[in-house]
Design a protein around this motif. Structure first.
Motif, short mmCIF file in Angstrom:
data_model
loop_
_atom_site.label_atom_id
_atom_site.label_comp_id
_atom_site.label_asym_id
_atom_site.label_seq_id
_atom_site.Cartn_x
_atom_site.Cartn_y
_atom_site.Cartn_z
N THR A 7 0.82 -1.20 0.00
CA THR A 7 0.00 0.00 0.00
C THR A 7 0.86 1.26 0.00
O THR A 7 0.35 2.35 -0.19
N THR A 9 2.13 2.73 2.42
CA THR A 9 1.88 3.54 3.62
C THR A 9 1.91 2.61 4.83
O THR A 9 1.84 1.39 4.69
N LYS A 13 -2.40 -1.06 6.24
CA LYS A 13 -1.38 -2.09 6.04
C LYS A 13 -2.01 -3.46 6.27
O LYS A 13 -2.82 -3.64 7.17
N SER A 36 -5.72 -0.29 10.00
CA SER A 36 -6.71 0.42 9.20
C SER A 36 -7.29 1.57 10.01
O SER A 36 -7.94 1.35 11.03
N HIS A 90 -9.24 1.09 -8.27
CA HIS A 90 -9.16 0.97 -6.82
C HIS A 90 -9.41 -0.47 -6.39
O HIS A 90 -10.16 -1.20 -7.03
N THR A 109 -8.96 1.23 1.16
CA THR A 109 -8.82 1.25 -0.29
C THR A 109 -7.37 1.47 -0.66
O THR A 109 -6.68 2.30 -0.07
N THR A 110 -6.91 0.72 -1.66
CA THR A 110 -5.60 0.90 -2.25
C THR A 110 -5.80 0.85 -3.76
O THR A 110 -6.92 1.04 -4.24
N CYS A 114 -0.87 -3.00 -6.67
CA CYS A 114 -0.35 -3.88 -5.62
C CYS A 114 -0.61 -5.36 -5.91
O CYS A 114 -0.02 -6.22 -5.27
#
Length: 127
Positions: A7, A9, A13, A36, A90, A109-110, A114
């Motif tokens: 992600t 970040t 995670k 989250s 997304h 949301t990512t 990924c």
């Protein structure tokens, strides 16, 4: 082996830590770690071979068509993790982690970039 959803970040995670494939081919075990929106959980979870194989297949279809969903859920437990790929690129990740008398329901949301590395990592784990 650890698998981390990239992600890029620290929040959100999702990680599968200390992954173990059982020698008797009965399935897998891992500590699932999620962060989250400030909430977090680490839960040891086990699941059978079939749900893992099905999850990888579903993720591949989602990645190929940039739509659909893939769910990892063991046959005998209540926890689950679902990836839903939206047409705008997304990826919504939601799930429920359970431990003794505790539950964490999460969603974040990512983006679909990924998915390739995640699928490759899960394939290495599952084989």
């Amino acid at each position: 082996m650890n698998i981390k959803l990239q992600t890029n970040t620290e929040d959100p995670k999702l990680e599968f830590l200390i992954i173990e494939k059982y020698d008797d081919q009965s399935g897998f075990g891992s500590t699932i770690s999620v962060v989250s929106n400030g909430f977090s959980s680490k839960v040891f979870a086990t699941f059978e071979q079939w749900p893992m194989s099905e999850f990888i297949s579903q993720l591949q279809v989602c990645n190929n068509y940039l739509s659909g969903s893939a769910t990892l859920k063991p046959q005998w437990d209540n926890w689950f993790i679902t990836f839903t790929v939206k047409p705008n690129g997304h990826v919504v990740v939601n799930g429920l982690l359970c431990a003794y008398e505790q539950e964490l329901k999460f969603e974040f949301t990512t983006d679909q970039t990924c998915l390739n590395s995640l699928i490759k990592d899960f394939q290495l784990w599952g084989n």
